[in-house]
Design a protein around this motif. Sequence first.
Motif, PDB file in Angstrom:
ATOM      1  N   SER A 168       1.054  -1.187   0.073  1.00 16.54           N
ATOM      2  CA  SER A 168       0.055   0.071  -0.077  1.00 16.54           C
ATOM      3  C   SER A 168       1.038   1.195   0.160  1.00 16.54           C
ATOM      4  N   LEU A 169       1.890   1.257   0.758  1.00 18.39           N
ATOM      5  CA  LEU A 169       2.803   2.306   0.827  1.00 18.39           C
ATOM      6  C   LEU A 169       3.529   2.679  -0.456  1.00 18.39           C
ATOM      7  N   LEU A 170       4.114   1.672  -1.126  1.00 17.48           N
ATOM      8  CA  LEU A 170       4.694   1.647  -2.401  1.00 17.48           C
ATOM      9  C   LEU A 170       3.533   2.039  -3.686  1.00 17.48           C
ATOM     10  N   VAL A 171       2.339   1.732  -3.638  1.00 16.99           N
ATOM     11  CA  VAL A 171       1.244   1.739  -4.627  1.00 16.99           C
ATOM     12  C   VAL A 171       0.927   3.131  -4.461  1.00 16.99           C
ATOM     13  N   ASN A 172       0.746   3.721  -3.248  1.00 12.61           N
ATOM     14  CA  ASN A 172       0.503   4.899  -2.915  1.00 12.61           C
ATOM     15  C   ASN A 172       1.397   6.199  -3.346  1.00 12.61           C
ATOM     16  N   THR A 173       2.774   5.764  -3.125  1.00 12.24           N
ATOM     17  CA  THR A 173       3.897   6.496  -3.448  1.00 12.24           C
ATOM     18  C   THR A 173       3.985   6.720  -4.967  1.00 12.24           C
ATOM     19  N   MET A 216       5.595   2.679 -17.984  1.00 17.40           N
ATOM     20  CA  MET A 216       4.910   3.765 -18.951  1.00 17.40           C
ATOM     21  C   MET A 216       3.595   3.154 -19.568  1.00 17.40           C
ATOM     22  N   LYS A 217       4.022   1.808 -20.310  1.00 20.88           N
ATOM     23  CA  LYS A 217       2.745   1.554 -21.282  1.00 20.88           C
ATOM     24  C   LYS A 217       1.709   1.076 -20.158  1.00 20.88           C
ATOM     25  N   ASN A 218       1.962   0.215 -19.058  1.00 21.75           N
ATOM     26  CA  ASN A 218       0.732  -0.358 -18.288  1.00 21.75           C
ATOM     27  C   ASN A 218       0.475   0.797 -17.331  1.00 21.75           C
ATOM     28  N   ASN A 253      11.921  -7.781  -8.740  1.00 22.24           N
ATOM     29  CA  ASN A 253      11.018  -7.845  -9.940  1.00 22.24           C
ATOM     30  C   ASN A 253       9.603  -8.078  -9.512  1.00 22.24           C
ATOM     31  N   LEU A 254       9.315  -9.173  -8.516  1.00 19.96           N
ATOM     32  CA  LEU A 254       7.968  -9.379  -8.445  1.00 19.96           C
ATOM     33  C   LEU A 254       7.205  -8.270  -7.539  1.00 19.96           C
ATOM     34  N   ILE A 255       7.734  -7.733  -6.935  1.00 15.13           N
ATOM     35  CA  ILE A 255       7.329  -6.372  -5.920  1.00 15.13           C
ATOM     36  C   ILE A 255       6.895  -5.352  -7.139  1.00 15.13           C
ATOM     37  N   LEU A 256       8.063  -4.992  -7.787  1.00 13.73           N
ATOM     38  CA  LEU A 256       7.846  -3.765  -8.529  1.00 13.73           C
ATOM     39  C   LEU A 256       6.643  -4.249  -9.845  1.00 13.73           C
ATOM     40  N   GLN A 257       6.673  -5.444 -10.219  1.00 12.82           N
ATOM     41  CA  GLN A 257       5.488  -6.015 -11.118  1.00 12.82           C
ATOM     42  C   GLN A 257       4.227  -5.711 -10.524  1.00 12.82           C
ATOM     43  N   ASP A 316       1.027  -3.517 -11.690  1.00 11.73           N
ATOM     44  CA  ASP A 316      -0.068  -4.198 -12.101  1.00 11.73           C
ATOM     45  C   ASP A 316      -1.410  -3.621 -11.217  1.00 11.73           C
ATOM     46  N   SER A 317      -0.989  -3.374 -10.014  1.00 10.77           N
ATOM     47  CA  SER A 317      -2.083  -2.727  -9.152  1.00 10.77           C
ATOM     48  C   SER A 317      -2.688  -1.578  -9.676  1.00 10.77           C
ATOM     49  N   ILE A 318      -1.676  -0.690 -10.053  1.00 10.91           N
ATOM     50  CA  ILE A 318      -1.858   0.671 -10.621  1.00 10.91           C
ATOM     51  C   ILE A 318      -2.644   0.583 -11.868  1.00 10.91           C
ATOM     52  N   MET A 319      -2.465  -0.615 -12.831  1.00 10.53           N
ATOM     53  CA  MET A 319      -3.134  -0.728 -14.052  1.00 10.53           C
ATOM     54  C   MET A 319      -4.409  -1.383 -13.711  1.00 10.53           C
ATOM     55  N   GLU A 320      -4.637  -2.169 -12.849  1.00  9.08           N
ATOM     56  CA  GLU A 320      -5.774  -2.855 -12.551  1.00  9.08           C
ATOM     57  C   GLU A 320      -6.846  -1.578 -11.977  1.00  9.08           C
ATOM     58  N   ARG A 321      -6.270  -0.821 -11.419  1.00 14.63           N
ATOM     59  CA  ARG A 321      -7.082   0.370 -10.664  1.00 14.63           C
ATOM     60  C   ARG A 321      -7.366   1.352 -11.910  1.00 14.63           C
ATOM     61  N   ASP A 322      -6.466   1.818 -12.462  1.00 11.13           N
ATOM     62  CA  ASP A 322      -6.749   2.818 -13.615  1.00 11.13           C
ATOM     63  C   ASP A 322      -6.969   2.527 -15.189  1.00 11.13           C
TER      64      ASP A 322
END
Length: 192
Positions: free
Chosen positions: A34-39, A70-72, A174-178, A182-188
């Motif tokens: 949550s901290l990372l996605v919010n940042t 960029m893309k996703n 890689n997993l955490i960054l992905q 992916d969380s941002i893409m699913e939301r937006d």
Amino acid sequence: MDNKYIRELIEKLEHTEIKDKTARGCQSYDDGMSLLVNTFTRHKECGSQLFFIGNGGSSAIASHMTADFMKNGGMNTYSLYDNAVTTCMGNDYGYEYIFSRPMDFLTRKGDLLVAISSSGNSINIINAIETAQRKGAAVVTFTGFEPDNRVRQMGDINVYVPCRKYGIVESIHNLILQQIVDSIMERDGVRF
């Protein structure tokens, strides 16, 4: 087949530490995500420029994430991996400045540097972090190996994998960054 490697990867993922610059650790993996996605979301909303850097396998992660965010993720990413620029900086200033010299020109206040370094002691990564901070950019670090590595102490958010194996550390980075993108893409959604 023995899944010892996968069990070790899962165990290290479960013990990965995500802390903010006050060194307060997130209570759970979900809190850290949550901290990372919010940042990253704040930087997306502000139109910040994102820089991903790393050496070796971490550079492959950085390049991959530059494209995916960029893309996703619909974010303003910039690649520091142009061959001519990288070899010019290495030749003219030294390998330790391959990221910090171009960042000196490109980084603006409010941008975000994502510094990926398994050892957390690569001088070119340290120099880039110092440049980003001097320019007023935020820094998120991804490290492993020794708990007292230098890079781990430098970010606004620090992700640390308690492991000394490159493959496991890089896989978790890689997993955490992905998961973030992916969380941002699913939301937006994805803009084409």
